[in-house]
Write an enzyme that holds these catalytic residues in place. Structure first.
Site, PDB file in Angstrom:
ATOM      1  N   TRP A 130       0.864  -1.186   0.000  1.00 43.73           N
ATOM      2  CA  TRP A 130       0.000   0.000   0.000  1.00 43.73           C
ATOM      3  C   TRP A 130       0.906   1.244   0.000  1.00 43.73           C
ATOM      4  O   TRP A 130       1.835   1.335   0.814  1.00 43.73           O
ATOM      5  CB  TRP A 130      -0.866  -0.042   1.265  1.00 43.73           C
ATOM      6  CG  TRP A 130      -1.842   1.083   1.415  1.00 43.73           C
ATOM      7  CD1 TRP A 130      -2.671   1.573   0.466  1.00 43.73           C
ATOM      8  CD2 TRP A 130      -2.115   1.822   2.621  1.00 43.73           C
ATOM      9  NE1 TRP A 130      -3.444   2.579   0.997  1.00 43.73           N
ATOM     10  CE2 TRP A 130      -3.117   2.753   2.318  1.00 43.73           C
ATOM     11  CE3 TRP A 130      -1.601   1.791   3.920  1.00 43.73           C
ATOM     12  CZ2 TRP A 130      -3.618   3.649   3.258  1.00 43.73           C
ATOM     13  CZ3 TRP A 130      -2.094   2.671   4.857  1.00 43.73           C
ATOM     14  CH2 TRP A 130      -3.097   3.588   4.519  1.00 43.73           C
ATOM     15  N   ASP A 211      -0.632  -5.736   9.349  1.00 38.59           N
ATOM     16  CA  ASP A 211      -1.654  -4.754   9.012  1.00 38.59           C
ATOM     17  C   ASP A 211      -2.931  -5.508   8.624  1.00 38.59           C
ATOM     18  O   ASP A 211      -2.932  -6.266   7.649  1.00 38.59           O
ATOM     19  CB  ASP A 211      -1.152  -3.896   7.836  1.00 38.59           C
ATOM     20  CG  ASP A 211      -2.127  -2.778   7.478  1.00 38.59           C
ATOM     21  OD1 ASP A 211      -3.229  -2.706   8.078  1.00 38.59           O
ATOM     22  OD2 ASP A 211      -1.790  -1.972   6.585  1.00 38.59           O
ATOM     23  N   LYS A 246     -13.191  -0.662   6.527  1.00 39.33           N
ATOM     24  CA  LYS A 246     -13.840  -1.437   5.459  1.00 39.33           C
ATOM     25  C   LYS A 246     -14.871  -2.405   6.025  1.00 39.33           C
ATOM     26  O   LYS A 246     -16.010  -2.430   5.565  1.00 39.33           O
ATOM     27  CB  LYS A 246     -12.799  -2.224   4.659  1.00 39.33           C
ATOM     28  CG  LYS A 246     -11.476  -1.525   4.468  1.00 39.33           C
ATOM     29  CD  LYS A 246     -11.485  -0.485   3.381  1.00 39.33           C
ATOM     30  CE  LYS A 246     -10.210   0.328   3.488  1.00 39.33           C
ATOM     31  NZ  LYS A 246      -9.821   1.021   2.306  1.00 39.33           N
TER      32      LYS A 246
HETATM   33  C1  LMR Z   1      -6.938   2.186  -0.521  1.00 32.84           C
HETATM   34  O1  LMR Z   1      -5.878   1.550  -0.522  1.00 32.84           O
HETATM   35  O2  LMR Z   1      -7.490   2.568  -1.563  1.00 32.84           O
HETATM   36  C2  LMR Z   1      -7.606   2.499   0.781  1.00 32.84           C
HETATM   37  O3  LMR Z   1      -6.937   1.872   1.811  1.00 32.84           O
HETATM   38  C3  LMR Z   1      -7.834   3.935   0.994  1.00 32.84           C
HETATM   39  C4  LMR Z   1      -6.579   4.680   1.301  1.00 32.84           C
HETATM   40  O4  LMR Z   1      -6.572   5.362   2.336  1.00 32.84           O
HETATM   41  O5  LMR Z   1      -5.620   4.621   0.551  1.00 32.84           O
END
Ligand code: LMR
Length: 398
Positions: A130, A211, A246
């Site tokens: 992420w 996470d 979520k």
């Molecule tokens: C995402 O990865 O799209 C979500 O977790 C929202 C974010 O805060 O990035």
């Protein structure tokens, strides 16, 4: 004062939502930010959450501060949800949790705790991970590197390479793992890999930092964290950042928690004191509403059952959307095999197209996704899936 600063480019994920909003194409499709959507593209408040919020509205008698560690019913309920109801860790005194503003806030507290304990620690993130993980690590002033995770070409885990890389680590290292529904790839660790990573953590002494932002979005609430629970039953120390954005649909209420697992109750108390102190330095105490709502749900059997039903429905819908997309693309006769999408879990998958193709699909079809070609599965619906499949097929055949 501020003459020296220049504007930054938009956030890689949140920027997509802003660009989408401005697009006037009536056929536009948002497959960007990870937000659950129903068939008609809405993100409604879950009924169980609505009921809990109503109870809160009817019973909350003060807006005075909540305790710095957060809502106790929330913390107790969430520990049980993640670790399992009868997990002996919960009664061992080795686990402490602090409510934090969302998954991001929870991760930030975890990284800051690492920084305080060992400023030379290095955080290992999956390649890819992420986007905000890396930003959070950097902003904490910690070093980071990638361990091999996903083979974009073959749409598979780089299992051997990952294990080889983790076998080189030691006690100064922290391995950031996605508990389930890997973001951005959707490709999860197998039970065997969880076992092997657990063995490596024990042998090499690195700290697992897990996470968990999508529990219940993969298979079900327990299966999704089976690997995490196995790891936690064996390792002496761990960190867990959990988000309720979520699975409770509480995105804007910024609801999450950081959980520390320590070797002894004394060390757990010390870790807790530092987490609270770090939170005090940043924002004092967490926002109340989301945690209070989750606490109400998890304390009430009927509301818990209702919430679990709503969660299972979201999960099942995303599974259906996955196979719908795979079939529709396949029907268009493209050479590439997209069946891997069916195997993966949660909200995301990589389409595996190039950044240029991502741009082309945005320019020509107003279909928005992350630059990496990550798509939010929940943005698909039976009314837009043909359009998406047409676009993907056209782009691939160019
Ligand atoms: C995402 O990865 O799209 C979500 O977790 C929202 C974010 O805060 O990035």
């Amino acid at each position: 004062m501020f003459q020296q600063i220049t504007a930054l480019p938009p956030d890689p994920l949140l920027g997509i939502a802003a660009a989408f909003k401005q697009d006037t194409n009536p056929k536009k499709v948002d497959l960007g930010v990870g937000v659950y959507k129903t068939e008609d593209g809405k993100t409604p408040i879950l009924t169980s959450v609505q009921k809990a919020l109503q109870i809160l509205l009817d019973t909350e008698a003060s807006k005075s501060y909540i305790q710095p560690r957060g809502n106790q019913a929330f913390l107790d309920g969430m520990e049980k949800l993640v670790l399992g109801n009868d997990n002996p860790l919960i009664s061992s005194g080795r686990v402490e949790s602090v409510q934090a503003p969302g998954g991001t806030g929870s991760l930030k507290l975890g990284f800051q705790l690492i920084k305080r304990s060992n400023p030379n620690a290095k955080i290992w993130v999956s390649g890819p991970t992420w986007a905000n993980h890396v930003a959070l690590i950097k902003s904490t002033g910690l070093d980071h590197a990638e361990y091999p995770y996903y083979d974009k070409k073959n749409n598979a885990l780089k299992a051997d390479e990952m294990l080889e890389a983790l076998a080189q680590l030691g006690p100064n290292d922290v391995v950031l793992l996605h508990g389930c529904c890997h973001n951005p790839t959707g490709e999860d660790l197998t039970p065997e890999l969880w076992s092997k990573i657990t063995e490596l953590a024990l042998e090499k002494g690195f700290l697992p930092f897990i996470d968990i932002a999508y529990q219940g979005f993969g298979q079900d609430l327990d299966t999704d964290v089976a690997g995490v629970r196995e790891l936690l039953s064996k390792v002496p120390e761990a960190l867990i950042a959990t988000s309720c954005s979520k699975n409770f649909g509480l995105y804007r209420e910024r609801t999450g928690l950081i959980t520390t697992v320590s070797e002894t109750p004394e060390l757990a108390a010390a870790a807790l004191s530092h987490v609270l102190n770090i939170a005090r330095e940043i924002y004092s105490m967490p926002p109340s509403y989301g945690g209070a709502a989750v606490g109400i749900i998890l304390q009430d059997q009927a509301l818990t059952t209702e919430w679990k039903g709503e969660l299972a429905e979201m999960c099942a819908r995303m599974r259906t959307l996955r196979s719908m997309l795979v079939n529709k693309i396949h029907e268009r006769g493209v050479d590439e095999d997209f069946s891997f999408i069916n195997r993966q879990n949660g909200m995301f998958t990589f389409l595996g197209i190039t950044p240029e193709q991502v741009q082309a699909i945005r320019d020509e079809y107003a279909i928005y996704m992350a630059g990496s070609s990550r798509i939010n599965i929940a943005g698909i619906s039976s009314s837009n899936v043909d359009y998406i499949a047409d676009a993907v097929a056209a782009i691939l055949k160019k």
